[in-house]
Write a protein that holds these residues in place. Structure first.
Motif, PDB file in Angstrom:
ATOM      1  N   SER A  90       0.795  -1.233   0.000  1.00  0.00           N
ATOM      2  CA  SER A  90       0.000   0.000   0.000  1.00  0.00           C
ATOM      3  C   SER A  90       0.826   1.282   0.000  1.00  0.00           C
ATOM      4  CB  SER A  90      -0.969  -0.014   1.188  1.00  0.00           C
ATOM      5  OG  SER A  90      -0.288  -0.176   2.412  1.00  0.00           O
ATOM      6  N   PRO A  91       2.031   1.355   0.629  1.00  0.00           N
ATOM      7  CA  PRO A  91       2.817   2.584   0.492  1.00  0.00           C
ATOM      8  C   PRO A  91       3.222   2.891  -0.945  1.00  0.00           C
ATOM      9  CG  PRO A  91       3.581   1.336   2.378  1.00  0.00           C
ATOM     10  CD  PRO A  91       2.603   0.463   1.648  1.00  0.00           C
ATOM     11  N   VAL A  92       3.508   1.850  -1.741  1.00  0.00           N
ATOM     12  CA  VAL A  92       3.848   2.084  -3.152  1.00  0.00           C
ATOM     13  C   VAL A  92       2.647   2.669  -3.890  1.00  0.00           C
ATOM     14  CG1 VAL A  92       4.662   0.996  -5.279  1.00  0.00           C
ATOM     15  CG2 VAL A  92       5.501   0.187  -3.057  1.00  0.00           C
ATOM     16  N   PHE A  93       1.466   2.119  -3.640  1.00  0.00           N
ATOM     17  CA  PHE A  93       0.249   2.630  -4.262  1.00  0.00           C
ATOM     18  C   PHE A  93      -0.052   4.051  -3.792  1.00  0.00           C
ATOM     19  CE2 PHE A  93      -4.451   3.066  -3.963  1.00  0.00           C
ATOM     20  CZ  PHE A  93      -4.741   3.059  -5.320  1.00  0.00           C
ATOM     21  N   ALA A  94       0.138   4.328  -2.508  1.00  0.00           N
ATOM     22  CA  ALA A  94      -0.109   5.673  -1.987  1.00  0.00           C
ATOM     23  C   ALA A  94       0.861   6.685  -2.579  1.00  0.00           C
ATOM     24  CB  ALA A  94      -0.010   5.660  -0.457  1.00  0.00           C
ATOM     25  N   GLY A  95       2.125   6.289  -2.736  1.00  0.00           N
ATOM     26  CA  GLY A  95       3.086   7.188  -3.371  1.00  0.00           C
ATOM     27  C   GLY A  95       2.709   7.528  -4.800  1.00  0.00           C
ATOM     28  N   TRP A  96       2.154   6.558  -5.515  1.00  0.00           N
ATOM     29  CA  TRP A  96       1.692   6.832  -6.876  1.00  0.00           C
ATOM     30  C   TRP A  96       0.503   7.792  -6.859  1.00  0.00           C
ATOM     31  CZ3 TRP A  96      -3.099   5.196  -9.002  1.00  0.00           C
ATOM     32  CH2 TRP A  96      -3.254   5.471 -10.367  1.00  0.00           C
ATOM     33  N   LEU A  97      -0.413   7.635  -5.909  1.00  0.00           N
ATOM     34  CA  LEU A  97      -1.552   8.549  -5.814  1.00  0.00           C
ATOM     35  C   LEU A  97      -1.095   9.980  -5.553  1.00  0.00           C
ATOM     36  CD1 LEU A  97      -4.274   6.599  -3.780  1.00  0.00           C
ATOM     37  CD2 LEU A  97      -4.322   7.224  -6.194  1.00  0.00           C
ATOM     38  N   VAL A  98      -0.076  10.141  -4.717  1.00  0.00           N
ATOM     39  CA  VAL A  98       0.432  11.482  -4.429  1.00  0.00           C
ATOM     40  C   VAL A  98       0.969  12.134  -5.691  1.00  0.00           C
ATOM     41  CG1 VAL A  98       2.251  12.740  -3.215  1.00  0.00           C
ATOM     42  CG2 VAL A  98       0.910  11.031  -2.013  1.00  0.00           C
ATOM     43  N   ASP A  99       1.697  11.375  -6.488  1.00  0.00           N
ATOM     44  CA  ASP A  99       2.308  11.939  -7.692  1.00  0.00           C
ATOM     45  C   ASP A  99       1.299  12.188  -8.801  1.00  0.00           C
ATOM     46  OD1 ASP A  99       4.778  11.892  -6.488  1.00  0.00           O
ATOM     47  OD2 ASP A  99       5.295   9.909  -7.256  1.00  0.00           O
ATOM     48  N   VAL A 100       0.188  11.443  -8.819  1.00  0.00           N
ATOM     49  CA  VAL A 100      -0.710  11.497  -9.968  1.00  0.00           C
ATOM     50  C   VAL A 100      -1.937  12.362  -9.718  1.00  0.00           C
ATOM     51  CG1 VAL A 100      -2.176  10.112 -11.499  1.00  0.00           C
ATOM     52  CG2 VAL A 100       0.074   9.270 -10.830  1.00  0.00           C
ATOM     53  N   CYS A 101      -2.700  12.068  -8.685  1.00  0.00           N
ATOM     54  CA  CYS A 101      -4.013  12.696  -8.597  1.00  0.00           C
ATOM     55  C   CYS A 101      -4.345  13.342  -7.260  1.00  0.00           C
ATOM     56  CB  CYS A 101      -5.108  11.678  -8.940  1.00  0.00           C
ATOM     57  SG  CYS A 101      -5.080  10.187  -7.913  1.00  0.00           S
ATOM     58  N   LEU A 102      -3.692  12.994  -6.194  1.00  0.00           N
ATOM     59  CA  LEU A 102      -4.035  13.549  -4.885  1.00  0.00           C
ATOM     60  C   LEU A 102      -2.862  14.324  -4.314  1.00  0.00           C
ATOM     61  CD1 LEU A 102      -5.980  10.675  -3.089  1.00  0.00           C
ATOM     62  CD2 LEU A 102      -6.912  12.815  -3.948  1.00  0.00           C
ATOM     63  N   GLY A 103      -3.155  15.372  -3.563  1.00  0.00           N
ATOM     64  CA  GLY A 103      -2.128  16.109  -2.870  1.00  0.00           C
ATOM     65  C   GLY A 103      -1.682  15.391  -1.615  1.00  0.00           C
ATOM     66  N   ARG A 104      -0.511  15.752  -1.111  1.00  0.00           N
ATOM     67  CA  ARG A 104       0.035  15.091   0.066  1.00  0.00           C
ATOM     68  C   ARG A 104      -0.849  15.303   1.291  1.00  0.00           C
ATOM     69  NH1 ARG A 104       5.452  13.804  -0.088  1.00  0.00           N
ATOM     70  NH2 ARG A 104       5.739  14.414   2.076  1.00  0.00           N
ATOM     71  N   ASN A 105      -1.256  16.548   1.523  1.00  0.00           N
ATOM     72  CA  ASN A 105      -2.066  16.835   2.711  1.00  0.00           C
ATOM     73  C   ASN A 105      -3.397  16.094   2.672  1.00  0.00           C
ATOM     74  OD1 ASN A 105      -0.036  18.495   3.481  1.00  0.00           O
ATOM     75  ND2 ASN A 105      -1.145  20.406   3.236  1.00  0.00           N
ATOM     76  N   LYS A 106      -4.049  16.118   1.509  1.00  0.00           N
ATOM     77  CA  LYS A 106      -5.346  15.460   1.385  1.00  0.00           C
ATOM     78  C   LYS A 106      -5.217  13.961   1.632  1.00  0.00           C
ATOM     79  CE  LYS A 106      -7.920  16.889  -1.941  1.00  0.00           C
ATOM     80  NZ  LYS A 106      -8.486  17.110  -3.299  1.00  0.00           N
ATOM     81  N   LEU A 107      -4.180  13.354   1.080  1.00  0.00           N
ATOM     82  CA  LEU A 107      -4.004  11.909   1.257  1.00  0.00           C
ATOM     83  C   LEU A 107      -3.691  11.562   2.707  1.00  0.00           C
ATOM     84  CD1 LEU A 107      -3.983   9.206  -0.231  1.00  0.00           C
ATOM     85  CD2 LEU A 107      -1.525   9.473  -0.542  1.00  0.00           C
ATOM     86  N   VAL A 108      -2.930  12.405   3.390  1.00  0.00           N
ATOM     87  CA  VAL A 108      -2.634  12.154   4.803  1.00  0.00           C
ATOM     88  C   VAL A 108      -3.913  12.168   5.624  1.00  0.00           C
ATOM     89  CG1 VAL A 108      -1.524  13.097   6.854  1.00  0.00           C
ATOM     90  CG2 VAL A 108      -0.245  12.946   4.728  1.00  0.00           C
ATOM     91  N   TYR A 109      -4.777  13.158   5.389  1.00  0.00           N
ATOM     92  CA  TYR A 109      -6.042  13.220   6.116  1.00  0.00           C
ATOM     93  C   TYR A 109      -6.892  11.972   5.867  1.00  0.00           C
ATOM     94  CZ  TYR A 109      -5.019  18.168   6.929  1.00  0.00           C
ATOM     95  OH  TYR A 109      -4.436  19.342   7.321  1.00  0.00           O
ATOM     96  N   ILE A 110      -6.969  11.561   4.602  1.00  0.00           N
ATOM     97  CA  ILE A 110      -7.771  10.378   4.258  1.00  0.00           C
ATOM     98  C   ILE A 110      -7.218   9.124   4.926  1.00  0.00           C
ATOM     99  CG2 ILE A 110      -8.488   8.881   2.357  1.00  0.00           C
ATOM    100  CD1 ILE A 110      -8.578  11.363   0.577  1.00  0.00           C
ATOM    101  N   CYS A 111      -5.902   8.965   4.890  1.00  0.00           N
ATOM    102  CA  CYS A 111      -5.294   7.755   5.439  1.00  0.00           C
ATOM    103  C   CYS A 111      -5.381   7.718   6.960  1.00  0.00           C
ATOM    104  CB  CYS A 111      -3.839   7.654   4.981  1.00  0.00           C
ATOM    105  SG  CYS A 111      -3.665   7.297   3.219  1.00  0.00           S
ATOM    106  N   LEU A 112      -5.261   8.866   7.611  1.00  0.00           N
ATOM    107  CA  LEU A 112      -5.430   8.890   9.064  1.00  0.00           C
ATOM    108  C   LEU A 112      -6.848   8.478   9.453  1.00  0.00           C
ATOM    109  CD1 LEU A 112      -3.514  12.165  10.060  1.00  0.00           C
ATOM    110  CD2 LEU A 112      -2.797   9.799  10.446  1.00  0.00           C
TER     111      LEU A 112
END
Length: 578
Positions: free
Chosen positions: A93-115
C-alpha cells in the motif's frame, strides 16, 4: 602617505575582517542551532508515529491467527493465508499511496484520508473482532451480539481500511530513509542500512514486548489500546503537518513509468517500420528519438531495473520463508505448551526471540564491513551475506520441520487460549526458539545487503524507484506465500497444512519450503556475479574540508513543505572553512 596611515588602514581591515568572521560564525551557529532543534523535533515525532503505527500493525498480525482459528472457526491454512495477505497488502500500500500522491491527490489530502481510514479500521477491529463475547467498560456490561456473517464482513472491511491507511502514513509521514543517501560514499550507505534496520527492529522489540504484556493481561485491553494508538498517531501527524515537519522527497519516475517503458518498447519494436532499425538494446525502441514515448533517462534507468530483476525475483522465495513466522511458526507455537511457571507465555514473545539476533549481530556486521574489509570488496561481501542469509533461512525452516516431528511425540495436554480449551502438545514452546532465532540471523544478513545493491546498482536519479520495486517484490512475496499455502493444501488434501496438527504432516510443508529455498540459493548464486561491481554510479564523496558543500547537502536533505532552511550565499568558501 606615512607609515602610521598604513597601520591604521591595516587595523581597520583586520577589525572588519574579524567582524565578518564573527558574523559568519554566528550565522553558521544559528544555522546549526535551528537545524538541530528541527532535527530533534522531526526525530521524536517520527519515532512516535513509527511506534504507534507498528504497534497497531503487529498487534493485528500477532492476534489474527488465534482470533480466526479460535473465535471465527477458520481452518489453519485459511488463517495463515489471511495473515499473509494482510501483511502483503500493508507492504504494497505505500507504493500505491506514493503513486496517488504523484498522480491525482495532494500530500495533505491523502494524509487526512489515510489517518481517517487507519482510525476507522482499528475502531472496527476493536468493536467487532478482537473483544471477548462480553466485556465491561466501567460499570456498563457490553454484549457482542453481532452475527457471524456480519462480523466477518466488518472484519475484512477493518483489515482493508487499516491497510490503506497504513500505506499513506508510511509513504508520506515515514518514507524510506534512503532518499537522503545520494551524497554518502559506499561504506556510509552500507552503514546506514545496517543501523536503519537495527533501529527498526529495536522499535519492533519494544512493540512486541508491549503486545506480549497485553496478551498476558487479557484481551479486554485490546478494546481500547488499538484505536488509542491510532488516535495518538493521528495527533502527532497533524502536529507535524501544522509545523511543516514532514519530509518531502524529490520526485522520481514511478514504477508505472518503468512498466510503461517496457510496454512501449515491445509495442514499438513490433511495428513494421521499426523492425529494421538498428538499436543496441530492444528497450531503445521506447526512446523518443526512435519513435517511442519516453526520454532517454527513463529508458536507461529501466535497463538497470531489468538487471536487478533476478535479485528481486529471488527475494520472493526468501520472503516466503521469513513470513512463516506469522503463519506456520505461530501455528506451531499455538499447538505447543505455552505454560511457563503457571502462566501462559504470549505468542508475541516468540517474535522477540527472532529480533534479538539482529540487535546483537548488526553492530558486529557494521564493524566488520567498515573496519576490516577494503572498500573495493563490498560487492562480494554483500553477495556472501545474501547467500548466507538464505541458507540460514532454509536451515531454520528445516529445523522447524524436525521440531514438528519432535512435538508430536509429546503427550497431549489441555490448554486454554482466548477462552477456548485446546488439545495441544506438552512440548514446551521455548523448544522452538532456535528456528525463530535463525530467521532473525537471516534477516540480519539479507535485508541490508539487498537494500544496498538495489540502491547503488542504479543511477542516482532512479534510486527511489529502485527501492519502491524492492518493496513491491517484498509485498508480492507475501502473496506468493499465501498462494503456495493454498496450493499445498489443495494438492495434499489438507495433509501438509492440517487443521489439527497432530493429525497431519506440517513438517512436510516445512521440508518442501526448505528445498525451494535451497534451489533459490543456487539460482541466485548463478547470477550473483553481475552484482559484484557496485561502483558504477557511486555518488561523489563529500570532502571533509569543504564545509559549505556539507551545509548545502544537509540543507537539501531537509526540504520540508515550505520551511527550507535559508543559508546566506554571501558567505565565501574560505570564510566558511575558517
Amino acid at each position: 602617505m606615512s607609515v602610521t596611515d598604513f597601520k591604521v588602514t591595516d587595523e581597520k581591515g583586520l577589525l572588519n575582517h574579524s567582524f565578518q568572521k564573527e558574523k559568519t560564525a554566528r550565522h553558521v551557529g544559528n544555522f546549526f542551532s535551528s537545524l538541530s532543534v528541527k532535527n530533534i523535533q522531526v526525530g521524536l515525532c517520527l519515532l512516535l508515529v513509527e511506534l504507534c503505527e507498528r504497534f497497531t500493525f503487529f498487534e493485528v498480525v500477532c492476534n489474527l491467527i488465534p482470533f480466526c482459528t479460535v473465535k471465527l472457526g477458520y481452518h489453519n491454512y485459511q488463517a495463515a493465508i489471511l495473515n499473509l495477505c494482510f501483511t502483503g497488502t500493508s507492504i504494497l500500500s505505500p507504493v500505491f499511496a506514493g503513486w496517488l500522491v504523484d498522480v491525482c491527490l495532494g500530500r495533505n489530502k491523502l494524509v487526512y484520508i489515510c489517518l481517517f481510514l487507519h482510525f476507522l479500521g482499528t475502531a472496527l477491529l476493536s468493536a467487532v473482532a478482537f473483544p471477548l463475547e462480553d466485556f465491561y467498560i466501567g460499570s456498563y456490561h457490553v454484549i457482542n451480539n453481532i452475527a457471524r456473517k456480519e462480523q466477518n464482513r466488518l472484519f475484512y472491511a477493518a483489515l482493508l481500511t487499516m491497510c490503506l491507511g497504513t500505506g499513506g502514513i508510511r509513504a508520506i509521514v515515514c518514507p524510506l530513509g534512503a532518499y537522503g543517501l545520494r551524497e554518502y560514499r559506499s561504506k556510509k550507505q552500507l552503514s546506514f542500512f545496517n543501523w536503519f534496520y537495527w533501529l527498526m527492529n529495536l522499535n519492533a522489540t519494544a512493540v512486541f514486548l508491549g503486545i506480549s504484556y497485553i496478551q498476558h493481561s487479557g484481551a479486554q485491553a485490546l478494546i481500547l489500546i488499538i484505536p488509542f494508538m491510532s488516535m495518538l498517531m493521528a495527533l502527532i501527524t497533524l502536529y507535524m503537518m501544522y509545523w511543516k515537519l514532514i519530509y518531502k522527497p524529490e520526485k522520481c519516475c514511478s514504477p508505472l513509468t518503468t512498466f510503461g517503458v517496457l510496454i512501449n518498447a515491445l509495442k514499438t519494436s513490433c511495428l513494421p517500420y521499426h523492425l529494421g532499425r538498428d538499436v543496441t538494446n530492444w528497450l531503445d525502441h521506447a526512446k523518443e528519438k526512435n519513435g517511442g514515448c519516453y526520454s532517454e533517462l527513463h529508458v536507461e534507468g529501466t535497463k538497470f531495473f531489468l538487471m536487478l530483476f533476478p535479485l528481486f525475483i529471488f527475494q520472493l522465495l526468501y520472503r516466503m520463508c521469513i513470513m512463516q513466522i506469522p503463519s506456520g511458526y505461530y501455528l506451531q507455537t499455538m499447538n505447543s505448551n505455552l505454560n511457563l511457571d503457571g502462566s501462559l507465555l504470549p505468542i508475541a514473545a516468540m517474535n522477540v526471540v527472532s529480533i534479538l539476533p539482529l540487535l546483537i549481530l548488526a553492530p558486529f556486521m557494521e564493524y566488520f564491513s567498515t573496519c576490516l574489509l577494503p572498500s573495493n570488496r563490498d560487492g562480494p561481501l554483500l553477495l556472501t551475506c545474501i547467500i548466507a542469509g538464505n541458507l540460514t533461512a532454509a536451515l531454520s525452516i528445516m529445523i522447524a520441520g524436525f521440531f514438528e516431528i519432535h512435538r508430536k511425540h509429546f503427550p497431549p495436554v489441555e490448554q486454554t487460549l482466548s477462552g477456548k480449551v485446546l488439545i495441544v502438545s506438552s512440548m514446551p514452546c521455548f523448544h522452538l526458539a532456535l528456528q525463530y532465532a535463525l530467521l532473525g540471523v537471516a534477516e540480519t544478513l539479507v535485508n541490508p545487503a539487498v537494500s544496498v545493491i538495489a540502491y547503488r546498482f542504479v543511477p542516482s536519479n532512479v534510486r527511489g524507484t529502485s527501492m519502491n520495486f524492492l518493496t513491491l517484490f517484498n509485498g508480492l512475496g507475501c502473496f506468493t506465500g499465501a498462494l503456495l499455502v493454498e496450493l499445498v493444501y489443495l494438492i495434499s488434501e489438507g495433509n501438509w497444512f492440517p487443521n489439527t496438527l497432530n493429525k497431519g504432516n506440517l513438517e512436510s510443508f516445512f521440508f518442501f519450503l526448505a528445498s525451494l529455498t535451497l534451489l533459490n540459493v543456487l539460482g541466485f548464486w548463478s547470477v550473483s556475479q553481475r552484482y559484484c561491481n557496485l561502483n558504477h554510479f557511486n555518488a561523489q564523496d563529500i570532502s571533509g574540508s569543504n564545509l559549505e558543500e556539507t551545509f548545502l547537502l544537509c540543507e537539501k536533505s531537509l526540504k520540508f513543505y515550505g520551511s527550507i532552511q535559508e543559508f546566506s550565499s554571501s558567505v565565501h568558501l574560505w570564510e566558511t572553512a575558517l
